[in-house]
Design an enzyme around this catalytic site. Structure first.
Site, PDB file in Angstrom:
ATOM      1  N   ARG A  24       0.256  -1.233  -0.103  1.00  0.00           N
ATOM      2  CA  ARG A  24      -0.093   0.076  -0.050  1.00  0.00           C
ATOM      3  C   ARG A  24       0.884   1.404   0.110  1.00  0.00           C
ATOM      4  NH1 ARG A  24      -5.033  -0.434   3.745  1.00  0.00           N
ATOM      5  NH2 ARG A  24      -6.019  -1.620   2.487  1.00  0.00           N
ATOM      6  N   GLU A  41      -3.632  -8.787  -5.267  1.00  0.00           N
ATOM      7  CA  GLU A  41      -4.586  -8.676  -5.201  1.00  0.00           C
ATOM      8  C   GLU A  41      -5.198 -10.155  -6.097  1.00  0.00           C
ATOM      9  OE1 GLU A  41      -6.912  -7.205  -4.101  1.00  0.00           O
ATOM     10  OE2 GLU A  41      -6.062  -4.825  -3.749  1.00  0.00           O
ATOM     11  N   THR A  47      -6.628 -16.202   0.192  1.00  0.00           N
ATOM     12  CA  THR A  47      -6.151 -16.205   1.331  1.00  0.00           C
ATOM     13  C   THR A  47      -6.105 -15.095   2.443  1.00  0.00           C
ATOM     14  OG1 THR A  47      -3.930 -17.166   2.775  1.00  0.00           O
ATOM     15  CG2 THR A  47      -3.823 -16.242   0.696  1.00  0.00           C
ATOM     16  N   TYR A 124     -13.053  -7.705 -10.717  1.00  0.00           N
ATOM     17  CA  TYR A 124     -12.520  -7.585  -9.451  1.00  0.00           C
ATOM     18  C   TYR A 124     -10.592  -6.957  -9.482  1.00  0.00           C
ATOM     19  CZ  TYR A 124     -10.442  -6.735  -5.021  1.00  0.00           C
ATOM     20  OH  TYR A 124     -10.286  -6.155  -3.506  1.00  0.00           O
ATOM     21  N   ASP A 142     -15.297  -6.899  -3.615  1.00  0.00           N
ATOM     22  CA  ASP A 142     -14.793  -7.961  -2.935  1.00  0.00           C
ATOM     23  C   ASP A 142     -15.681  -8.694  -2.506  1.00  0.00           C
ATOM     24  OD1 ASP A 142     -14.018  -7.084  -0.788  1.00  0.00           O
ATOM     25  OD2 ASP A 142     -12.162  -7.109  -1.205  1.00  0.00           O
TER      26      ASP A 142
END
Ligand code: SF4
Length: 337
Positions: A24, A41, A47, A124, A142
């Site tokens: 990030r 992603e 997971t 997505y 999601d």
């Protein structure tokens, strides 16, 4: 719903409480590298963040750019992916990296439509990369976002029938302003506050607008269909050692479960009545059994160990433990004690 006030409240919350993650950029900072967003992603699709993070760090240390990943050996990438599950994703990961290198000169395209045209990139992932890495106002939905939206709007339609409705409702909150932060704010709210099970509404910035909260039973949403039982299967895994103590492995067929990965020789566990065929005629000793849960079935594998010779890929046990997918690693660990 007062869109502007909801957005302002959630973005303000995200600025203070958003998660710090390896892939990030902090709120308001320049957008992160699309390669890192895409890789994270793909890893996160099935997971958890704590499980994916060390894999992400190892991948980006070893292959710092998409062009580096594009020229990696298939077997190296598959081995590095072992333990993340869903091995078709590792194959798609490589196919996508190679497409970015070949079709786009190693630079990720910056629109949702072009991202969607890459191999293995679904709606997505394309929306997430477009929003987070390129600031596009795409609708990133999601499972976390579906849950938050189902609660915010108290959607009574059960999943999965509700999916298009949830997507449409999520789309009503998207805006040109800070699209990447908005997508990540919704994900973070779903992961840390509006969690599966009981949401922690007293830590949420949105109860004033949340129909689920106001109903008094936000955990009822999203409404689930009646459960169907996961089938259970059984099989045998053989741990054959040679005279040097090496373990005999096989390369699994490209197509099918754990396709292309290394594995232990096993019986057919697909539910057919094929009798087990041991890889060598030797005295087999039962070392116990291991349990593993796949998406569509659970499996009990009886582990048999023996010493002998066969046409297998002979591998040192430590190297085998590192390279094998989880179900086989469990079986090998059982045999090695
Ligand atoms: Fe979720 Fe509660 Fe916030 Fe509604 S108020 S979005 S149910 S955490």
């Amino acid at each position: 719903m007062e869109k502007d006030r909801v957005r302002a409240a959630l973005l303000h919350w995200y600025d203070a409480h958003g998660r710090t993650l390896a892939w990030r950029s902090p709120p308001g900072a320049p957008a992160p590298d699309p390669y890192r967003v895409w890789l994270s992603e793909v890893m996160l699709q099935q997971t958890t963040t704590p499980h994916a993070t060390p894999y992400f760090e190892r991948f980006t240390a070893r292959w710092p750019t998409v062009s580096d990943l594009a020229v990696a050996e298939d077997a190296e990438v598959m081995a590095a992916w072992a333990g993340l599950g869903y091995y078709a994703r590792a194959r798609n990961l490589l196919a996508c990296a190679r497409a970015v290198a070949e079709r786009h000169g190693g630079v990720f395209p910056d629109t949702e439509a072009e991202l969607l045209a890459l191999p293995g990139v679904g709606a997505y992932t394309a929306a997430a990369v477009a929003a987070i890495a390129f600031g596009r106002p795409s609708n990133v939905v999601d499972g976390n976002v579906e849950r938050v939206v189902a609660r915010l709007f108290a959607v009574e339609t059960p999943l999965p029938v509700a999916k298009p409705e949830l997507r449409r409702l999520a789309g009503r909150l998207v805006d040109e302003d800070r699209p990447g932060d908005w997508a990540q704010a919704l994900m973070d709210l779903g992961a840390t506050v509006c969690r599966p099970g009981r949401p922690v509404c007293d830590r949420c910035p949105l109860p004033s607008w949340c129909a689920g909260f106001q109903s008094g039973a936000p955990e009822r949403y999203p409404v689930r269909p009646a459960k169907t039982a996961r089938p259970h299967r059984t099989g045998v895994a053989w741990v054959l050692r040679d005279a040097h103590g090496r373990v005999g492995l096989v390369q699994r067929p490209e197509k099918g479960l754990l396709g292309g990965m290394l594995g232990l020789p096993t019986s057919d566990w697909s539910g057919t009545a094929t009798p087990p065929q041991a890889p060598a005629a030797t005295g087999w000793r039962e070392a116990g059994a291991v349990e593993h849960v796949f998406t569509h079935f659970s499996l009990t594998l009886t582990v048999l160990e023996g010493v002998g010779d066969a046409d297998l890929l002979w591998t040192e046990p430590e190297a085998a433990l590192k390279a094998l997918p989880t179900v086989f690693r469990k079986a090998l660990e059982r045999a090695l004690g």
